[in-house]
Design a protein around this motif. Sequence first.
Motif, PDB file in Angstrom:
ATOM      1  N   GLN A   1       0.852  -1.177   0.000  1.00 49.67           N
ATOM      2  CA  GLN A   1       0.000   0.000   0.000  1.00 49.67           C
ATOM      3  C   GLN A   1       0.896   1.238   0.000  1.00 49.67           C
ATOM      4  N   ALA A   2       0.649   2.179  -0.923  1.00 50.01           N
ATOM      5  CA  ALA A   2       1.579   3.284  -1.152  1.00 50.01           C
ATOM      6  C   ALA A   2       1.610   4.297  -0.018  1.00 50.01           C
ATOM      7  N   PHE A   3       0.453   4.566   0.597  1.00 48.81           N
ATOM      8  CA  PHE A   3       0.381   5.641   1.583  1.00 48.81           C
ATOM      9  C   PHE A   3      -0.102   5.118   2.927  1.00 48.81           C
TER      10      PHE A   3
ATOM     11  N   GLY B   1      -1.002   1.339  -4.824  1.00 49.46           N
ATOM     12  CA  GLY B   1       0.042   0.427  -4.391  1.00 49.46           C
ATOM     13  C   GLY B   1       1.413   0.981  -4.728  1.00 49.46           C
ATOM     14  N   ARG B   2       2.436   0.283  -4.296  1.00 51.78           N
ATOM     15  CA  ARG B   2       3.806   0.736  -4.532  1.00 51.78           C
ATOM     16  C   ARG B   2       4.642  -0.385  -5.147  1.00 51.78           C
TER      17      ARG B   2
ATOM     18  N   LEU C   1       4.202   4.318  -8.022  1.00 50.43           N
ATOM     19  CA  LEU C   1       2.853   3.821  -7.810  1.00 50.43           C
ATOM     20  C   LEU C   1       2.514   2.716  -8.809  1.00 50.43           C
ATOM     21  N   GLN C   2       1.754   1.748  -8.338  1.00 47.44           N
ATOM     22  CA  GLN C   2       1.198   0.715  -9.194  1.00 47.44           C
ATOM     23  C   GLN C   2      -0.022   0.131  -8.490  1.00 47.44           C
ATOM     24  N   LYS C   3      -0.739  -0.752  -9.176  1.00 41.53           N
ATOM     25  CA  LYS C   3      -1.890  -1.403  -8.568  1.00 41.53           C
ATOM     26  C   LYS C   3      -1.414  -2.404  -7.520  1.00 41.53           C
ATOM     27  N   GLN C   4      -2.156  -2.492  -6.431  1.00 45.92           N
ATOM     28  CA  GLN C   4      -1.811  -3.449  -5.392  1.00 45.92           C
ATOM     29  C   GLN C   4      -2.070  -4.871  -5.887  1.00 45.92           C
ATOM     30  N   ASP C   5      -1.042  -5.695  -5.832  1.00 48.50           N
ATOM     31  CA  ASP C   5      -1.163  -7.101  -6.226  1.00 48.50           C
ATOM     32  C   ASP C   5      -1.744  -7.266  -7.620  1.00 48.50           C
TER      33      ASP C   5
ATOM     34  N   PHE D   1      -6.652   3.996  -8.828  1.00 51.73           N
ATOM     35  CA  PHE D   1      -5.943   4.972  -8.003  1.00 51.73           C
ATOM     36  C   PHE D   1      -5.526   6.213  -8.796  1.00 51.73           C
ATOM     37  N   ASP D   2      -6.201   6.482  -9.900  1.00 51.34           N
ATOM     38  CA  ASP D   2      -5.816   7.600 -10.760  1.00 51.34           C
ATOM     39  C   ASP D   2      -5.917   8.947 -10.052  1.00 51.34           C
TER      40      ASP D   2
END
Length: 435
Positions: free
Chosen positions: A214-216, A373-374, A390-394, A401-402
Amino acid sequence: MNSPYIPMLAVSVEQVEELAYGALKYIVEEGPDADLFDSTLDRIVRLNDHGRADGKAVALSNNPGSRDGARTTMNCFDEPHRLYLPRQLKAHQTMDANLPKRPLDDPWSLYVGTAGQPGQGSVAEEIHIEATQIAEGKIQRPDLFYLYRTDDDPERDLSDKDERIRAIAEATGPIGEFGPGQFDEIASKWDRPGADGPYLERVWLNRWKRQGDQAFDMKKIKPGLCRSGERIPKGGFITLGFDGARFRDATALVATSIDTGLQELLGLWERPDDDDLEDDGWEVNEAEVTAAVEDAMTRYAVWKMYADPPHWTETVGSWAAKWPDRVEEWWTARVKPMAYTLREYREAIDSGSITFGGEHSHEDFVRHLGNAGRKELKIVDDEGKPLDVLQKQDGRADLKFDAAMASVLSWKACLDARKSGARPPRPVGMPRRIY
C-alpha cells in the motif's frame, strides 16, 4: 419465526458458496432435519408442515438493486473487509436499509471477518470506526455489539517466533488451536522470503495494518488530514494534476491550493464496477473532462496543470494550445523523477503540509489514495533508501488509483510554484502601485 429471509453477501458468488452459505448448506443437508429444507447453490428454502416454502436464505454478490424492498430478518456479511468497491458498499447500504421493515421479528445483521486495510473504506472499516467512536463516547448506538479480538501489544517483538506464537494465541482467543502445531505453522509464515508482515498481522493478529504494497499510510491521512466539506474558494491560487486512462480504468483531475496545501478532487470518471462489462467499449467522455478543465481554468487562478499525457495526448495538446502558459506535460513513466516526486508527496503527508477536502467527491478521493500500491525500484535515494513508484496493489484491476496519481502531480506543481515564488495573476483593472 414465520417466513424468515436471510441474504448472505460476500465478494463473489464463489466466496459466498464456500464460506458462510456453504457451511449453512452443508449443515441443513447433512443434519437430522434435512427433510425440512430444499437447498441449491443459490438458495436454501425452509419447508413448513405442509411442504410449502416458509422462509429462505440466499447467496448474494454485488447486486443490491434486485434486493430493494426485501423484508429481511437477518443480514449476513462474509469477510466485510473485502467489501469496499462502490457496488459492494451500495449493496450493504441497501441491505441495511431493509432491516426496519420487520421490527416485530427483531431483525439484525452479522459481520464475520478480520481486520482490513486502513483507509480502504470497506464495510468492516465503517463498523470498526463506529465501534471505536462508541468506545470513546462520541456516539451512542445501544444496538451494536462489537466483538473485536486482537493482539496489539506495542512491546510484542514479532521478529521472535515465540512472540509471534503468543500473539496468534492471544488474537485467536480461548478456543485455541484447531490442531497440534497450528500456531507454529502460522508463525512460520513470517520467515518465508518476501513475506508481507503487515498482511500477516491483519489476517492472523487482526491488526488494522497498512499492507506492505500500500503506497500511503492511510492512518495518517484518515481522519487526521481529511477535511470533508472544505473547499478551495473561487479565485483561489491553485495548481492542477491530471492522470488517467480512457477505457479500462479511470481519469481524475485534482486541484491543490498553493497557499494552504488543501487538495480537492475536481473530477473523477471511473469505468463502472460491473461484472457484465468486459468488452463493452466503455470510454471516458472527453467532452466532460474538457469541460471540467475549462471550469477549473475560469473558476480558479491556475498557475500550472501537470498532465500525464499517454492516454490523452491529443486532448492534452489541445489544452496546451488553449492555455500555453498553464498546461504542461508531465510524464509519470519517467521512473526516477516520479519516484522523487512521490517521496516529496509522502513527506507532505508525514508533516501534515497537505490536507484532503472536497464535498461529494471526498470519499472517492480517499478511496483512490487507499487503493494506490507501490513498486519498489532497484535504485536508492540520496540517503540510500529504496525508491518506489505507484502501481496497482497485487495487480488488482479493480483498485483504481488515478486520483492518487493526479494528486501527486498537483502537489508537485504546487511545490514548483512555491519554489519559483509564483504569485496569482493581477485581476483585470486593478491599479498598479507607483513608487
